[in-house]
Design a protein around this motif. Structure first.
Motif, short mmCIF file in Angstrom:
data_model
loop_
_atom_site.label_atom_id
_atom_site.label_comp_id
_atom_site.label_asym_id
_atom_site.label_seq_id
_atom_site.Cartn_x
_atom_site.Cartn_y
_atom_site.Cartn_z
N GLU A 24 -8.63 -1.24 -5.84
CA GLU A 24 -9.64 -0.70 -6.77
C GLU A 24 -9.37 0.79 -7.03
OE1 GLU A 24 -13.28 -1.86 -4.89
OE2 GLU A 24 -12.91 -3.97 -5.43
N ALA A 25 -9.04 1.52 -5.97
CA ALA A 25 -8.73 2.95 -6.12
C ALA A 25 -7.49 3.12 -7.00
CB ALA A 25 -8.51 3.59 -4.76
N ALA A 28 -6.36 11.85 -16.60
CA ALA A 28 -7.38 12.01 -15.56
C ALA A 28 -6.82 12.83 -14.39
CB ALA A 28 -7.86 10.65 -15.08
N GLY A 29 -5.52 12.78 -14.19
CA GLY A 29 -4.88 13.64 -13.19
C GLY A 29 -5.30 13.38 -11.75
N MET A 30 -5.48 12.12 -11.42
CA MET A 30 -5.80 11.80 -10.02
C MET A 30 -4.64 11.01 -9.41
SD MET A 30 -9.54 11.98 -9.39
CE MET A 30 -10.13 10.40 -8.87
N LEU A 31 -4.23 11.44 -8.22
CA LEU A 31 -3.14 10.76 -7.53
C LEU A 31 -3.71 9.93 -6.39
CD1 LEU A 31 -0.22 13.29 -7.03
CD2 LEU A 31 -0.19 11.17 -8.35
N VAL A 32 -3.39 8.65 -6.40
CA VAL A 32 -3.97 7.77 -5.38
C VAL A 32 -3.58 8.22 -3.97
CG1 VAL A 32 -2.12 6.01 -5.50
CG2 VAL A 32 -4.43 5.33 -4.83
N THR A 33 -2.34 8.68 -3.81
CA THR A 33 -1.88 9.14 -2.49
C THR A 33 -2.74 10.28 -1.97
OG1 THR A 33 0.28 8.84 -3.47
CG2 THR A 33 0.22 9.77 -1.26
N LYS A 34 -2.99 11.24 -2.87
CA LYS A 34 -3.75 12.42 -2.47
C LYS A 34 -5.19 12.03 -2.14
CE LYS A 34 -5.27 16.93 -4.02
NZ LYS A 34 -5.65 17.71 -5.19
N GLU A 35 -5.79 11.24 -3.02
CA GLU A 35 -7.21 10.90 -2.84
C GLU A 35 -7.44 10.09 -1.57
OE1 GLU A 35 -9.26 12.47 -4.72
OE2 GLU A 35 -7.61 13.20 -5.98
N LEU A 36 -6.41 9.36 -1.13
CA LEU A 36 -6.59 8.56 0.08
C LEU A 36 -6.14 9.30 1.34
CD1 LEU A 36 -5.50 5.03 -1.22
CD2 LEU A 36 -7.80 5.89 -0.86
N GLY A 37 -5.87 10.59 1.21
CA GLY A 37 -5.61 11.37 2.41
C GLY A 37 -4.15 11.74 2.64
N GLY A 38 -3.29 11.49 1.66
CA GLY A 38 -1.89 11.91 1.79
C GLY A 38 -1.02 10.88 2.45
N VAL A 90 0.86 -1.20 0.00
CA VAL A 90 0.00 0.00 0.00
C VAL A 90 0.89 1.24 0.00
CG1 VAL A 90 -1.60 1.36 1.41
CG2 VAL A 90 -2.01 -1.09 1.05
N TYR A 91 1.95 1.19 0.77
CA TYR A 91 2.89 2.32 0.83
C TYR A 91 3.63 2.48 -0.51
CZ TYR A 91 7.35 4.60 2.17
OH TYR A 91 8.46 5.39 2.23
N LEU A 92 4.26 1.40 -0.98
CA LEU A 92 5.09 1.50 -2.18
C LEU A 92 4.27 1.90 -3.41
CD1 LEU A 92 8.18 0.80 -3.00
CD2 LEU A 92 7.09 -1.08 -4.19
N PHE A 93 3.10 1.31 -3.57
CA PHE A 93 2.27 1.64 -4.73
C PHE A 93 1.58 2.98 -4.53
CE2 PHE A 93 2.14 -2.00 -7.69
CZ PHE A 93 2.87 -2.93 -6.97
N GLY A 94 1.13 3.23 -3.30
CA GLY A 94 0.44 4.50 -3.03
C GLY A 94 1.35 5.68 -3.29
N TYR A 114 -7.61 -4.91 1.98
CA TYR A 114 -6.79 -4.25 0.96
C TYR A 114 -7.49 -4.06 -0.38
CZ TYR A 114 -3.15 -5.28 4.34
OH TYR A 114 -2.40 -5.34 5.48
N GLY A 115 -8.63 -4.71 -0.57
CA GLY A 115 -9.31 -4.67 -1.86
C GLY A 115 -9.63 -3.26 -2.33
N LYS A 116 -10.09 -2.40 -1.40
CA LYS A 116 -10.49 -1.04 -1.78
C LYS A 116 -9.29 -0.23 -2.27
CE LYS A 116 -14.71 -0.05 0.77
NZ LYS A 116 -14.88 -0.64 2.10
#
Lengths: 516, 103
Positions: A369-370, A379-389, A329-333, A364-366
């Motif tokens: 998916e995110a 699309a310009g969405m960063l998974v790190t940002k969307e999940l709260g930094g 989650v850390y490395l990919f996020g 971990y499924g969610k």
């Protein structure tokens, strides 16, 4: 190699002297808190002459394979593995070099001649390993379709936030008591943990078509065999004096945990997330190599000398249930601040995870998916940002505050000299509190980049390609369009320390933020 | 084991991991003749030999099987790892499960 090793060993071990022209204190430079009896043993009975013949033979065999691999270029290695090696090899070479420096320190501080001899050869071994890994890096850089990331591997070992885990580990064993270094490095890291990577994952390397790495790993580990024996010989020497028992216990309490967080968590991430054709899970590997072979086959037998189970071992076991997934989650996020292309897991792998780690999907499924929804640069969405930094980092192990599981963190903070300091676990907190000055100076990611735009962080780290704007890291192997620094800037993500204080109150409340 | 909890149990299994190849196969053949309890497993890049309590690699026997001189330092070239307590002598390498403190 015809002379008798046994006879020569008997003769040579009596050749030792104390110099008259220098005091013991001046000679040893560093003091140790351990008690060192005079008598010791080296079960390998290695002499310089045999050592060099043996190492030359190892080199001949290994470099022949490297040459063959360069000539044939016929293999078709697995992209996920080859990209993951950018992160792995950069860190490994740095750890080995650091380990070599420690053997020199130990040879100076530890008195018994037989042990010094083993340590001095280990200095050379570690230099050899650094070179083997640099040669593997060089080979991969020349042969792999995307060299970007391999070319900055050593720089990245010094500045990547993920590499901070390994830097914190190496700095810890470089600055503790030299005898404690032996117990931590040789007994815990090299005996307990290194097999999982160098032997266990050599099969994964071979199956991924990376024969160079399979050979590198196994020839390195053949030296580690002697290092395990160095650790064992040091431990057996120390056990002759009962005053050492509490000191040994203290070192094992600390290093069984440090080795787990600083080394094994990374290995488990590799085993579960960088191997495409999966056979054995990281957890099964931990059971076999760590719990069966090391703790069951060795450590438990020390009970007769008064050595108890390491204090945090139950936490190690509990952590191992989910460590690889949480690390993923850390490395990919945090993908934009790394330097390789990512190959996220597919549905078939998700099924495998659920089978090997029942309950995996619910925790971990969610996240996955995110992640899958945010890989397109347009699309310009960063998974790190969307999940709260990004979360806070542990001051001791430098892993993020999401262990053992993002939805069940054991993290905490303390206030010290006007700073808020975060820990991932009660174990790291306790290790810190035993010796705060040892750990408080380590600069975390936020000490360097709090308040920066993420795009500027990436440029500062140097993780952009030759055109000066395309990122080295990409969230999928073959994106429709490669992410650039401008794409990151458009996402408007300011790196914000969860521990940052505004008017005496922690911003964001809890350091526990980047959770699915 | 996937649904079981992880556990620790005291074990007396000793063994080696050898880099795959001709020498590893010769060692495995010698061990399987002398140790009926030995377990030999082949992985993509290495070969694992395990046996209860104690196992002795007799280098003369391995040498005979290979048809050429063979000694301890050469065996150590292919010995990637071991578990148990090791002792290297001129003509044999011994792995035993007991811990012995030098007195």
């Amino acid at each position: 190699m015809a002379r008798s090793l046994t006879k020569a060993y008997e003769r040579v071990k009596n050749i030792d002297w104390e110099p008259s022209y220098i005091s013991a204190a001046d000679k040893y430079v560093e003091a140790t808190r351990f008690y060192l009896p005079k008598k010791a043993l080296d079960p390998f009975k290695t002499f310089i002459r045999e050592y060099f013949l043996m190492e030359r033979e190892k080199e001949s065999r290994h470099y022949a394979l490297l040459e063959a691999a360069s000539r044939l270029q016929g293999s078709n290695p697995e992209p996920r593995w080859m990209e993951g090696m950018k992160f792995a090899l950069s860190n490994l070479s740095a750890i080995e070099y650091s380990a070599g420096r420690q053997m020199g320190r130990m040879a100076r501080v530890v008195a018994p001649m037989e042990l010094r001899q083993g340590y001095m050869m280990q200095v050379l071994d570690e230099m050899r390993h650094t070179q083997l890994e640099l040669n593997a890096l060089r080979h991969h850089m020349r042969s792999w379709q995307d060299p970007s990331g391999y070319d900055i591997a050593l720089k990245a070992a010094g500045n990547s936030v993920g590499a901070g885990i390994f830097r914190a580990l190496a700095e810890d064993f470089s600055t503790c008591d030299a005898v404690e270094t032996s117990l931590g490095l040789q007994v815990l890291i090299e005996t307990a943990y290194s097999n999982i990577f160098f032997v266990g994952l050599s099969s994964a390397a071979a199956q991924s078509g990376d024969q160079v790495m399979a050979s590198t790993m196994l020839t390195i580990q053949s030296d580690e065999s002697r290092h395990m024996a160095n650790g064992y010989a040091t431990l057996m020497t120390l056990l002759q004096d009962d005053r050492n028992i509490p000191l040994i216990q203290e070192a094992f309490d600390k290093w069984s945990w440090r080795g787990h967080m600083g080394f094994e968590v990374g290995l488990s991430l590799f085993a579960d997330y960088f191997v495409k054709h999966k056979t054995e899970s990281a957890r099964e590997m931990s059971q076999r190599w760590l719990l069966d072979d090391f703790y069951g086959g060795f450590y438990k037998k020390l009970a007769k000398y008064g050595i108890k189970e390491p204090r945090w071992l139950p936490d190690v076991i509990r952590n191992s249930e989910w460590a690889s997934h949480t690390a993923a989650v850390y490395l990919f996020g945090a993908w934009p601040v790394f330097y390789h292309r990512y190959d996220p897991i597919d549905e078939r792998e998700m099924e495998w995870f659920e089978k090997k780690y029942p309950g995996w999907y619910s925790h971990y499924g969610k996240f996955w998916e995110a992640y899958q929804q945010m890989t397109d640069a347009d699309a310009g969405m960063l998974v790190t940002k969307e999940l709260g930094g990004l979360p806070a980092f542990c001051q001791v192990c430098q892993l993020p505050w999401i262990f053992p599981r993002p939805d069940a963190s054991t993290g905490s903070t303390i206030e010290r000299e006007g700073r808020t300091i975060a820990f991932c676990s009660p174990a790291c907190k306790s290790i810190f509190e035993n010796d705060p000055n040892h750990y408080s100076g380590f600069k975390t990611f936020y000490d360097l980049y709090d308040g920066w735009d993420l795009a500027d962080v990436i440029v500062d780290l140097g993780y952009v390609r030759e055109d000066g704007k395309t990122l080295m890291a990409q969230p999928v192997l073959e994106p429709r369009r490669m992410w650039t620094v401008d794409d990151i800037r458009r996402c408007r993500y300011e790196v914000t320390s969860p521990l940052r204080k505004t008017a005496g109150v922690s911003a964001g409340g809890s350091p526990h933020s980047a959770v699915p | 084991m996937s649904t079981e909890k992880m556990w620790i149990e005291e074990r007396d299994i000793v063994g080696v991991k050898l880099i795959a190849g001709e020498e590893a196969e010769a060692a495995a053949a010698v061990i399987s003749e002398s140790y009926p309890d030995a377990v030999i497993e082949r992985y993509p890049a290495y070969l694992s030999i395990e046996a209860p309590k104690e196992v002795v690699f007799d280098l003369r026997q391995i040498s005979e099987r290979l048809g050429r001189p063979y000694d301890a330092p050469t065996f150590l070239v292919i010995m990637s790892s071991y578990h148990g307590r090791i002792n290297v002598d001129d003509d044999r390498i011994t792995l035993s499960s007991e811990i012995v403190r030098p007195e």
